[in-house]
Design a protein around this motif. Structure first.
Motif, PDB file in Angstrom:
ATOM      1  N   SER A  63       6.802   7.255   7.824  1.00 37.66           N
ATOM      2  CA  SER A  63       6.308   7.903   6.614  1.00 37.66           C
ATOM      3  C   SER A  63       5.309   7.037   5.848  1.00 37.66           C
ATOM      4  O   SER A  63       4.864   7.408   4.766  1.00 37.66           O
ATOM      5  CB  SER A  63       7.486   8.253   5.691  1.00 37.66           C
ATOM      6  OG  SER A  63       8.197   7.079   5.322  1.00 37.66           O
ATOM      7  N   ASP A  64       4.962   5.870   6.433  1.00 31.88           N
ATOM      8  CA  ASP A  64       3.985   4.983   5.797  1.00 31.88           C
ATOM      9  C   ASP A  64       3.245   4.210   6.893  1.00 31.88           C
ATOM     10  O   ASP A  64       3.489   4.418   8.087  1.00 31.88           O
ATOM     11  CB  ASP A  64       4.694   4.032   4.825  1.00 31.88           C
ATOM     12  CG  ASP A  64       3.812   3.652   3.635  1.00 31.88           C
ATOM     13  OD1 ASP A  64       2.576   3.593   3.813  1.00 31.88           O
ATOM     14  OD2 ASP A  64       4.355   3.398   2.545  1.00 31.88           O
ATOM     15  N   ASP A  65       2.369   3.275   6.493  1.00 31.13           N
ATOM     16  CA  ASP A  65       1.563   2.525   7.455  1.00 31.13           C
ATOM     17  C   ASP A  65       2.411   1.942   8.584  1.00 31.13           C
ATOM     18  O   ASP A  65       3.488   1.383   8.335  1.00 31.13           O
ATOM     19  CB  ASP A  65       0.863   1.347   6.762  1.00 31.13           C
ATOM     20  CG  ASP A  65      -0.068   1.763   5.645  1.00 31.13           C
ATOM     21  OD1 ASP A  65      -0.205   2.987   5.409  1.00 31.13           O
ATOM     22  OD2 ASP A  65      -0.648   0.866   5.008  1.00 31.13           O
ATOM     23  N   LEU A 124       9.708   1.215  23.537  1.00 29.98           N
ATOM     24  CA  LEU A 124       8.653   0.861  22.599  1.00 29.98           C
ATOM     25  C   LEU A 124       9.277   0.809  21.209  1.00 29.98           C
ATOM     26  O   LEU A 124       9.994   1.728  20.813  1.00 29.98           O
ATOM     27  CB  LEU A 124       7.532   1.908  22.622  1.00 29.98           C
ATOM     28  CG  LEU A 124       6.469   1.782  21.514  1.00 29.98           C
ATOM     29  CD1 LEU A 124       5.623   0.528  21.724  1.00 29.98           C
ATOM     30  CD2 LEU A 124       5.581   3.033  21.478  1.00 29.98           C
ATOM     31  N   ALA A 125       9.017  -0.275  20.479  1.00 29.30           N
ATOM     32  CA  ALA A 125       9.486  -0.404  19.102  1.00 29.30           C
ATOM     33  C   ALA A 125       8.291  -0.395  18.159  1.00 29.30           C
ATOM     34  O   ALA A 125       7.236  -0.961  18.478  1.00 29.30           O
ATOM     35  CB  ALA A 125      10.287  -1.691  18.919  1.00 29.30           C
ATOM     36  N   THR A 126       8.445   0.264  17.020  1.00 32.41           N
ATOM     37  CA  THR A 126       7.400   0.298  16.007  1.00 32.41           C
ATOM     38  C   THR A 126       8.032  -0.004  14.651  1.00 32.41           C
ATOM     39  O   THR A 126       9.202   0.291  14.424  1.00 32.41           O
ATOM     40  CB  THR A 126       6.725   1.680  15.954  1.00 32.41           C
ATOM     41  OG1 THR A 126       7.695   2.664  15.552  1.00 32.41           O
ATOM     42  CG2 THR A 126       6.157   2.067  17.300  1.00 32.41           C
ATOM     43  N   CYS A 127       7.268  -0.599  13.754  1.00 28.93           N
ATOM     44  CA  CYS A 127       7.794  -0.886  12.415  1.00 28.93           C
ATOM     45  C   CYS A 127       6.733  -0.559  11.373  1.00 28.93           C
ATOM     46  O   CYS A 127       5.542  -0.471  11.678  1.00 28.93           O
ATOM     47  CB  CYS A 127       8.267  -2.334  12.293  1.00 28.93           C
ATOM     48  SG  CYS A 127       6.985  -3.576  12.535  1.00 28.93           S
ATOM     49  N   SER A 128       7.196  -0.415  10.115  1.00 32.34           N
ATOM     50  CA  SER A 128       6.324   0.208   9.126  1.00 32.34           C
ATOM     51  C   SER A 128       6.598  -0.273   7.707  1.00 32.34           C
ATOM     52  O   SER A 128       7.636  -0.875   7.412  1.00 32.34           O
ATOM     53  CB  SER A 128       6.537   1.726   9.210  1.00 32.34           C
ATOM     54  OG  SER A 128       6.002   2.415   8.117  1.00 32.34           O
ATOM     55  N   LEU A 129       5.660   0.062   6.848  1.00 39.61           N
ATOM     56  CA  LEU A 129       5.859  -0.148   5.419  1.00 39.61           C
ATOM     57  C   LEU A 129       7.021   0.678   4.882  1.00 39.61           C
ATOM     58  O   LEU A 129       7.509   0.436   3.781  1.00 39.61           O
ATOM     59  CB  LEU A 129       4.585   0.232   4.646  1.00 39.61           C
ATOM     60  CG  LEU A 129       3.398  -0.733   4.672  1.00 39.61           C
ATOM     61  CD1 LEU A 129       2.282  -0.204   3.791  1.00 39.61           C
ATOM     62  CD2 LEU A 129       3.798  -2.127   4.222  1.00 39.61           C
ATOM     63  N   MET A 177      -2.728   2.496   9.948  1.00 37.52           N
ATOM     64  CA  MET A 177      -2.364   2.895   8.592  1.00 37.52           C
ATOM     65  C   MET A 177      -2.349   4.410   8.426  1.00 37.52           C
ATOM     66  O   MET A 177      -1.970   4.906   7.363  1.00 37.52           O
ATOM     67  CB  MET A 177      -3.338   2.273   7.586  1.00 37.52           C
ATOM     68  CG  MET A 177      -3.144   0.781   7.397  1.00 37.52           C
ATOM     69  SD  MET A 177      -4.239   0.147   6.119  1.00 37.52           S
ATOM     70  CE  MET A 177      -3.781  -1.591   6.114  1.00 37.52           C
ATOM     71  N   ASP A 178      -2.766   5.149   9.451  1.00 38.03           N
ATOM     72  CA  ASP A 178      -2.673   6.610   9.392  1.00 38.03           C
ATOM     73  C   ASP A 178      -1.262   7.105   9.719  1.00 38.03           C
ATOM     74  O   ASP A 178      -1.026   8.307   9.879  1.00 38.03           O
ATOM     75  CB  ASP A 178      -3.708   7.280  10.304  1.00 38.03           C
ATOM     76  CG  ASP A 178      -3.511   6.945  11.789  1.00 38.03           C
ATOM     77  OD1 ASP A 178      -2.441   6.440  12.160  1.00 38.03           O
ATOM     78  OD2 ASP A 178      -4.441   7.202  12.575  1.00 38.03           O
ATOM     79  N   LYS A 179      -0.305   6.142   9.852  1.00 36.69           N
ATOM     80  CA  LYS A 179       1.125   6.410  10.044  1.00 36.69           C
ATOM     81  C   LYS A 179       1.474   6.841  11.468  1.00 36.69           C
ATOM     82  O   LYS A 179       2.604   7.256  11.726  1.00 36.69           O
ATOM     83  CB  LYS A 179       1.634   7.473   9.061  1.00 36.69           C
ATOM     84  CG  LYS A 179       1.329   7.181   7.601  1.00 36.69           C
ATOM     85  CD  LYS A 179       1.800   8.318   6.705  1.00 36.69           C
ATOM     86  CE  LYS A 179       1.329   8.115   5.270  1.00 36.69           C
ATOM     87  NZ  LYS A 179       1.733   9.246   4.399  1.00 36.69           N
ATOM     88  N   THR A 180       0.520   6.751  12.392  1.00 35.43           N
ATOM     89  CA  THR A 180       0.778   7.181  13.762  1.00 35.43           C
ATOM     90  C   THR A 180       0.707   6.008  14.732  1.00 35.43           C
ATOM     91  O   THR A 180       0.088   4.972  14.459  1.00 35.43           O
ATOM     92  CB  THR A 180      -0.231   8.241  14.238  1.00 35.43           C
ATOM     93  OG1 THR A 180      -1.526   7.630  14.380  1.00 35.43           O
ATOM     94  CG2 THR A 180      -0.299   9.402  13.273  1.00 35.43           C
ATOM     95  N   VAL A 181       1.330   6.216  15.889  1.00 36.02           N
ATOM     96  CA  VAL A 181       1.189   5.323  17.047  1.00 36.02           C
ATOM     97  C   VAL A 181       0.685   6.186  18.197  1.00 36.02           C
ATOM     98  O   VAL A 181       1.314   7.187  18.556  1.00 36.02           O
ATOM     99  CB  VAL A 181       2.529   4.667  17.430  1.00 36.02           C
ATOM    100  CG1 VAL A 181       2.361   3.819  18.690  1.00 36.02           C
ATOM    101  CG2 VAL A 181       3.060   3.808  16.293  1.00 36.02           C
TER     102      VAL A 181
END
Length: 473
Positions: free
Chosen positions: A12-14, A25-30, A301-305
């Motif tokens: 829901s954020d960058d 696959l791991a992703t992390c965010s603001l 920063m568009d919140k996508t991978v």
């Protein structure tokens, strides 16, 4: 060619960082979370998202075996997670409680390196969860770090523009100003560069910074000079600060992401641009090659991978051993088999297969009887899993030239029961049914599906049947 095959839009954020293991696959965010996805379906694992950090998560990384995941945050901690069930194993507070920007496991998984905004660098002992060594860079925040393949040293990059080389006892071996406006990321290739004329082996380092540049360096150790850092070249192409860079598994390619919203893939040996990808709509903050498959992930920063499939006909990032120099499976060495086992989440069998001298030819000849009687694998479930992976490998040997339109976009496997979704694309029925049971978006466009109706694609099924008949002649 690099083809966009999937987009993850759950944060829901960058998106700040993404990292691969052999199967995830791991992703992390603001948004304070870490999300973990299966590489086979790109679906989120049942325990995801991982929640526990109080503020933005800046970085995440898998241990070499893939069994642990580390994350670090503005909350001043690094966390360790069990990738089997998502349990948080430990919270490791940074001395001084400064926001932790980067984290990396050592190649033997003994240590976790954590670097923070106050310039502090910490090595945690992963087994004892005790602080092993600590240090500090001068005049800046710790923004980047990378271990050498042998684990004997690591490199850090700071907002002051310095690259610093440390040994495994946290002693500073070398320091040099490399990017005038600050280092944003760095990576060390897992493949050594040999100089036969001088009898030296070099480690290859890439760094990028706020100066819009990616620089390549050579690191080597000489008895009388100590460690040396030698500038090799600069890769140009971005028109704004470069926020991320990474080598492919085989060291043949480098990928970068920038404030200019572009991703560029370079050929390491020549510095030539192979691909420029411009599908992100805001700053590209992270990029990573998968270790055992031709996949690339880019986050923004568009919140996508975005997940990209790289053309196997080119020297390809993260190539599996069967793609390197087109080595046939039957010609694999024991080490090639070990790499394949790791890529199939069968790392526990590496020792057993090596002890029994299983090379490519032996691998293809394994049966349920030989697994039980010769390799002494007692569990029927494990024997079945190994045999299934071997059968899939046999199938890939005959499907190298499968027309792309015959492959399911979700599984990248030959379709048996193709159906047309309302997005106009064809998919394997079971894969698409699993997909829409969890979400109502298109796997290809990520746009909402106005209907979940699946229509049999009989024309495509007939074409696949005819093609299969020609392969059997």
């Amino acid at each position: 060619m690099a083809t966009l095959i999937h987009t993850l839009a759950d944060h829901s954020d960058d998106v700040n960082y993404c990292a691969f293991s052999s199967s995830c696959l791991a992703t992390c965010s603001l948004d304070k979370t870490v999300r973990v996805y299966s590489l086979s379906t790109f679906s989120e694992l049942p325990y995801s998202p991982l929640e526990g950090h109080a503020y933005a998560v800046h970085c995440c990384c898998f241990s070499p075996s893939g069994r642990q995941l580390a994350s670090c945050s503005t909350d001043g901690t690094a966390a360790l997670w069990d990738t089997r069930d998502g349990r948080r194993l430990a919270v490791l507070p940074q001395p001084g409680a400064s926001p932790v920007r980067v984290c990396r496991f050592s190649p033997d998984a003994t240590y976790l390196l954590a670097g923070a905004a106050d310039g502090s660098v910490v090595l945690w002992n992963v087994r004892s969860l005790k602080l092993y060594r600590s240090g500090r860079v001068k005049g800046g925040s710790l923004m980047a770090c990378a271990f050498s393949p042998n684990g004997n040293f690591f490199v850090t990059g700071s907002s002051s523009g310095d690259l610093t080389i440390w040994d495994d006892k946290m002693r500073c071996l070398y320091n040099e100003k490399t990017h005038d406006l600050g280092v944003t990321c760095c990576d060390i290739s897992s493949h050594l560069v040999s100089d036969s004329e001088n009898g030296l082996n070099y480690f290859q380092l890439a760094s990028c910074g706020q100066d819009n540049k990616i620089k390549l360096w050579l690191i080597w150790f000489a008895d009388f000079l100590g460690v040396q850092l030698k500038y090799k070249c600069t890769l140009n192409g971005h028109s704004a600060p470069v926020l991320a860079c990474a080598f492919s598994c085989d060291g043949q390619m480098i990928v970068s992401g920038s404030v200019d919203k572009c991703v560029i893939i370079y050929e390491t040996s020549t510095g030539n641009t192979l691909h420029t990808l411009s599908q992100h709509t805001r700053y590209v903050t992270t990029c990573a090659f998968a270790p055992h498959s031709p996949l690339l992930a880019t986050g923004s920063m568009d919140k996508t991978v975005h997940i990209w499939q790289l053309d196997l006909r080119q020297p390809c990032a993260g190539d599996t051993v069967e793609n390197e120099s087109k080595v046939a499976v039957e010609d694999w060495s024991e080490d090639d088999v070990s790499a394949w086992l790791c890529s199939q989440d069968l790392a526990d069998f590496v020792g057993l297969f090596k002890m029994n001298n299983i090379d490519g030819k032996e691998l293809l000849n394994l049966t349920k009887e030989s697994l039980a009687n010769e390799l002494k694998i007692e569990s029927l479930g494990l024997r079945s899993k190994v045999l299934q992976k071997i059968e899939e490998l046999r199938m890939t040997m005959v499907s190298v030239s499968v027309p792309d339109e015959f492959l399911c976009p979700i599984t990248r496997e030959l379709m048996n029961d193709p159906v047309i979704a309302t997005d106009g694309y064809s998919y394997e029925r079971e894969a698409m049914e699993n997909w829409i049971s969890n979400r109502r978006s298109s796997p290809m466009t990520n746009l909402p599906l106005h209907s979940l109706m699946l229509t049999p694609n009989r024309t495509l099924k007939m074409a696949i049947s005819r093609w299969l008949e020609t392969q059997q002649k």
